[in-house]
Each structure stands twice: as structure tokens, then as C-alpha cells.
Design a protein around this motif. Structure first.
Motif, mmCIF file in Angstrom:
data_model
loop_
_atom_site.group_PDB
_atom_site.id
_atom_site.type_symbol
_atom_site.label_atom_id
_atom_site.label_comp_id
_atom_site.label_asym_id
_atom_site.label_seq_id
_atom_site.Cartn_x
_atom_site.Cartn_y
_atom_site.Cartn_z
ATOM 1 N N LEU A 5 0.826 -1.206 0.000
ATOM 2 C CA LEU A 5 0.000 0.000 0.000
ATOM 3 C C LEU A 5 0.867 1.265 0.000
ATOM 4 O O LEU A 5 0.540 2.243 -0.673
ATOM 5 N N ARG A 6 1.957 1.227 0.739
ATOM 6 C CA ARG A 6 2.868 2.375 0.785
ATOM 7 C C ARG A 6 3.472 2.632 -0.594
ATOM 8 O O ARG A 6 3.506 3.767 -1.073
ATOM 9 N N LYS A 7 3.954 1.577 -1.224
ATOM 10 C CA LYS A 7 4.532 1.709 -2.559
ATOM 11 C C LYS A 7 3.498 2.223 -3.559
ATOM 12 O O LYS A 7 3.767 3.134 -4.345
ATOM 13 N N ALA A 8 2.305 1.631 -3.521
ATOM 14 C CA ALA A 8 1.246 2.053 -4.443
ATOM 15 C C ALA A 8 0.873 3.507 -4.187
ATOM 16 O O ALA A 8 0.650 4.276 -5.128
ATOM 17 N N GLY A 9 0.816 3.897 -2.926
ATOM 18 C CA GLY A 9 0.498 5.283 -2.595
ATOM 19 C C GLY A 9 1.536 6.263 -3.118
ATOM 20 O O GLY A 9 1.194 7.324 -3.660
ATOM 21 N N ALA A 32 -2.085 1.472 -12.562
ATOM 22 C CA ALA A 32 -0.650 1.512 -12.840
ATOM 23 C C ALA A 32 0.154 1.564 -11.542
ATOM 24 O O ALA A 32 1.206 0.930 -11.431
ATOM 25 N N ALA A 33 -0.343 2.289 -10.548
ATOM 26 C CA ALA A 33 0.360 2.386 -9.267
ATOM 27 C C ALA A 33 0.399 1.028 -8.567
ATOM 28 O O ALA A 33 1.440 0.622 -8.038
ATOM 29 N N VAL A 34 -0.714 0.322 -8.561
ATOM 30 C CA VAL A 34 -0.751 -1.007 -7.933
ATOM 31 C C VAL A 34 0.152 -1.972 -8.695
ATOM 32 O O VAL A 34 0.932 -2.721 -8.102
ATOM 33 N N ALA A 35 0.083 -1.934 -10.028
ATOM 34 C CA ALA A 35 0.944 -2.814 -10.836
ATOM 35 C C ALA A 35 2.409 -2.491 -10.591
ATOM 36 O O ALA A 35 3.243 -3.393 -10.458
ATOM 37 N N GLY A 36 2.744 -1.213 -10.523
ATOM 38 C CA GLY A 36 4.122 -0.820 -10.252
ATOM 39 C C GLY A 36 4.571 -1.260 -8.877
ATOM 40 O O GLY A 36 5.700 -1.720 -8.695
ATOM 41 N N ALA A 37 3.701 -1.147 -7.888
ATOM 42 C CA ALA A 37 4.042 -1.573 -6.534
ATOM 43 C C ALA A 37 4.288 -3.082 -6.482
ATOM 44 O O ALA A 37 5.192 -3.545 -5.791
ATOM 45 N N ALA A 39 5.397 -4.805 -8.934
ATOM 46 C CA ALA A 39 6.593 -5.103 -9.725
ATOM 47 C C ALA A 39 7.884 -4.754 -9.009
ATOM 48 O O ALA A 39 8.945 -5.238 -9.387
ATOM 49 N N VAL A 40 7.816 -3.917 -7.966
ATOM 50 C CA VAL A 40 9.034 -3.546 -7.238
ATOM 51 C C VAL A 40 9.544 -4.786 -6.529
ATOM 52 O O VAL A 40 8.814 -5.438 -5.792
ATOM 53 N N PRO A 41 10.826 -5.134 -6.758
ATOM 54 C CA PRO A 41 11.351 -6.368 -6.194
ATOM 55 C C PRO A 41 11.410 -6.337 -4.671
ATOM 56 O O PRO A 41 11.588 -5.292 -4.055
ATOM 57 N N GLY A 42 11.269 -7.517 -4.078
ATOM 58 C CA GLY A 42 11.431 -7.663 -2.638
ATOM 59 C C GLY A 42 10.168 -7.334 -1.875
ATOM 60 O O GLY A 42 9.369 -6.515 -2.282
ATOM 61 N N GLY A 43 10.007 -7.984 -0.749
ATOM 62 C CA GLY A 43 8.848 -7.736 0.078
ATOM 63 C C GLY A 43 9.141 -6.778 1.209
ATOM 64 O O GLY A 43 8.274 -6.414 1.963
ATOM 65 N N ALA A 45 11.466 -3.217 2.586
ATOM 66 C CA ALA A 45 11.403 -1.781 2.319
ATOM 67 C C ALA A 45 11.677 -1.496 0.856
ATOM 68 O O ALA A 45 12.407 -2.222 0.182
ATOM 69 N N TRP A 46 11.092 -0.436 0.369
ATOM 70 C CA TRP A 46 11.283 -0.025 -1.012
ATOM 71 C C TRP A 46 12.749 0.304 -1.222
ATOM 72 O O TRP A 46 13.336 1.055 -0.456
ATOM 73 N N PRO A 47 13.365 -0.221 -2.265
ATOM 74 C CA PRO A 47 14.798 0.009 -2.463
ATOM 75 C C PRO A 47 15.136 1.414 -2.956
ATOM 76 O O PRO A 47 16.286 1.742 -3.139
ATOM 77 N N ILE A 48 14.115 2.243 -3.165
ATOM 78 C CA ILE A 48 14.363 3.591 -3.675
ATOM 79 C C ILE A 48 14.267 4.585 -2.522
ATOM 80 O O ILE A 48 13.309 4.569 -1.761
ATOM 81 N N SER A 49 15.251 5.445 -2.429
ATOM 82 C CA SER A 49 15.310 6.435 -1.361
ATOM 83 C C SER A 49 14.429 7.642 -1.681
ATOM 84 O O SER A 49 14.654 8.304 -2.696
ATOM 85 N N PRO A 50 13.451 7.973 -0.829
ATOM 86 C CA PRO A 50 12.658 9.183 -1.061
ATOM 87 C C PRO A 50 13.520 10.448 -1.085
ATOM 88 O O PRO A 50 13.294 11.341 -1.899
ATOM 89 N N ALA A 51 14.520 10.520 -0.218
ATOM 90 C CA ALA A 51 15.424 11.679 -0.229
ATOM 91 C C ALA A 51 16.205 11.733 -1.541
ATOM 92 O O ALA A 51 16.447 12.810 -2.092
ATOM 93 N N GLY A 52 16.589 10.567 -2.039
ATOM 94 C CA GLY A 52 17.275 10.513 -3.330
ATOM 95 C C GLY A 52 16.398 11.046 -4.450
ATOM 96 O O GLY A 52 16.861 11.749 -5.341
ATOM 97 N N TRP A 53 15.091 10.705 -4.401
ATOM 98 C CA TRP A 53 14.153 11.214 -5.411
ATOM 99 C C TRP A 53 14.049 12.726 -5.339
ATOM 100 O O TRP A 53 13.974 13.407 -6.360
ATOM 101 N N LEU A 54 14.029 13.259 -4.117
ATOM 102 C CA LEU A 54 13.922 14.711 -3.954
ATOM 103 C C LEU A 54 15.142 15.429 -4.533
ATOM 104 O O LEU A 54 15.031 16.556 -5.005
#
Length: 153
Positions: A5-9, A32-37, A39-43, A45-54
Motif C-alpha cells: 500500500l505504501r509503494k502504491a500510494g 498503474a500504481a498497484v501494478a508498479g508496486a 513489480a518492485v522487487p522484494g517484500g 522496504a522499497w529500495p528507492i530512497s525518497p530523499a534521493g528522489w527529492l
């Protein structure tokens, strides 16, 4: 379930930003958000850093605009200043998602288009061999490494 849910959000939030929350696209964005969530590997934490995105998004938008302006300038200039070439670039990014993001975003740098991604090697067509392509590639690679956990440079 919470991670999904966090990833999809987060993905849906990005969708809303990119589409100005147009009502016609909301159902597609949700799917698309649910499908993308999913598809993100691993169960975990999300491997992408929110601070990195910023840090990445403003830089990327700026480089995309610069790329568009450069191509426009070349298209309308008399004699169209072009000196095309092929560049091979070996990335140090470790994971396929990071390498695929690199390949997808390289084409938005001024005068570049990825023609092939083979493992860690990118083959890139450039409009002008005099552009600082390698410098731009290393800068982009560093920004992408900052997005993903475990992508040391």
C-alpha cells in the motif's frame, strides 16, 4: 500488505503530480500504481530512497529541459550543427532496475539516445561528439546510485 500500500500510494502520488490530477486518468493511474508496486522487487522496504528522489527530480527536470532546448536549437539553426557519433559507456550500477533507469533517462540528456543496454554496457548515439557526454553520464549515474539502496559508486 502495508509495504504494498505504501509503494502504491507513493506511485499514485507521483502519477497525480505528473498528470496534474486529471480526473480522466485517475482509474488508469490507480491500476498503474498497484501494478508498479507489485513489480518492485522484494517484500521489504522499497529500495528507492525518497530523499534521493527529492534530489534527483529537480536535477533531472533541469537536464531534460536543457536537452530539449539543445535539440531545438540544432533543429532550427542554419546548417544544423551536428557531429554524430556512437559512445559506449560501462556503468558501475549493480542492479538491473538502476541500469534500466539509467538507460531510460540518458536519452533525455542533451543530444543522446540509448540504442542498446547489454548488461552494464550502454551504446549511445550522440548528436555532437563535442558535448560533455561522459561527464553527463557519470553525473546521471551518480544521481541514480543515490536513488537505490546498495548502489555504491
Amino acid at each position: 500488505m502495508f509495504q504494498l500500500l505504501r509503494k502504491a500510494g507513493l506511485l499514485f502520488g507521483l502519477w497525480l503530480l505528473l498528470t496534474d490530477a486529471e480526473p480522466d486518468g485517475l482509474p488508469f493511474g490507480a491500476v498503474a500504481a498497484v501494478a508498479g508496486a507489485l513489480a518492485v522487487p522484494g517484500g521489504g522496504a522499497w529500495p528507492i530512497s525518497p530523499a534521493g528522489w527529492l534530489r534527483f527530480v529537480p536535477w533531472f527536470v533541469g537536464r531534460s529541459v536543457a536537452g530539449g532546448v539543445d535539440v531545438l536549437r540544432r533543429a532550427v539553426s542554419p546548417g544544423r550543427p551536428l557531429d554524430p557519433d556512437w559512445v559506449t559507456f560501462e556503468t558501475t550500477l549493480n542492479t538491473p532496475p538502476a541500469r534500466h533507469l539509467l538507460a531510460a533517462t540518458v536519452s533525455l540528456l542533451p543530444g543522446t539516445l540509448v540504442a542498446r543496454l547489454d548488461g552494464q554496457r550502454l551504446t549511445i548515439h550522440v548528436l555532437d561528439r563535442k558535448l560533455p557526454i561522459r561527464r553527463d553520464l557519470h553525473a546521471l549515474e551518480a544521481r541514480i546510485a543515490g536513488l537505490y539502496a546498495g548502489e555504491g559508486q
